[in-house]
Design an enzyme around this catalytic site. Sequence first.
Site, PDB file in Angstrom:
ATOM      1  N   GLU A 100      -0.516  14.384 -12.803  1.00 23.97           N
ATOM      2  CA  GLU A 100       0.682  15.571 -11.564  1.00 23.97           C
ATOM      3  C   GLU A 100       1.570  15.571 -12.860  1.00 23.97           C
ATOM      4  OE1 GLU A 100       2.709  12.708  -8.498  1.00 23.97           O
ATOM      5  OE2 GLU A 100       3.313  15.209  -7.399  1.00 23.97           O
ATOM      6  N   HIS A 126       4.920   7.202 -11.515  1.00 29.22           N
ATOM      7  CA  HIS A 126       4.223   7.067 -10.932  1.00 29.22           C
ATOM      8  C   HIS A 126       2.893   7.277 -11.489  1.00 29.22           C
ATOM      9  CE1 HIS A 126       5.052  10.456  -8.392  1.00 29.22           C
ATOM     10  NE2 HIS A 126       3.633  10.091  -7.965  1.00 29.22           N
ATOM     11  N   HIS A 145      -4.504   9.635  -9.189  1.00 27.25           N
ATOM     12  CA  HIS A 145      -3.041  10.511  -9.830  1.00 27.25           C
ATOM     13  C   HIS A 145      -2.213   9.358 -10.559  1.00 27.25           C
ATOM     14  CE1 HIS A 145      -0.347  11.765  -6.155  1.00 27.25           C
ATOM     15  NE2 HIS A 145       0.359  11.501  -7.698  1.00 27.25           N
TER      16      HIS A 145
HETATM   17 CO    CO Z   1       2.099  11.607  -6.926  1.00 26.87          CO
END
Ligand code: CO
Length: 138
Positions: A133, A10, A82
């Site tokens: 991440e 994502h 992020h």
């Molecule tokens: Co995230």
Amino acid sequence: MNDVLSWVNHIALAVPDLNTAAARYRESFAATVSEPQPLPDHGVTVAFVTIANTKIELLEPLGDKSPLASFLAKNPDGGMHHICYEVENIIAARDRLMAAGARVLGSGEPTIGAHGKPVLFLHPKDFFGTLIELEEIN
Ligand code: CO
């Protein structure tokens, strides 16, 4: 396939108001947006916009010590926060990245993220200003 960089899970956007952002995505893009999910351990409330090849994670601060507070103070309209890459083995990926000089935020141990899977964050200064991440998918 590269065992660290394979799929984007994502892209996360920090937003000042999650309901407003979710409504905007629904109305402007006719997008499917999940119900808001509070994640107190991460200091955020999250909703996911489903896209064919990835997801957009909409993040709103939750609580006094939200990691989003300073970001939104600098970017009051919101912004890209992020990018999340999927890894098969988060410990192996972490160790390889740390051996290459990357810093892991927090204790260095994975925590459980929005999908119930282990996640880690890498220091944005080590990746040209972008917070990364890693999420273990297996
Ligand atoms: Co995230």
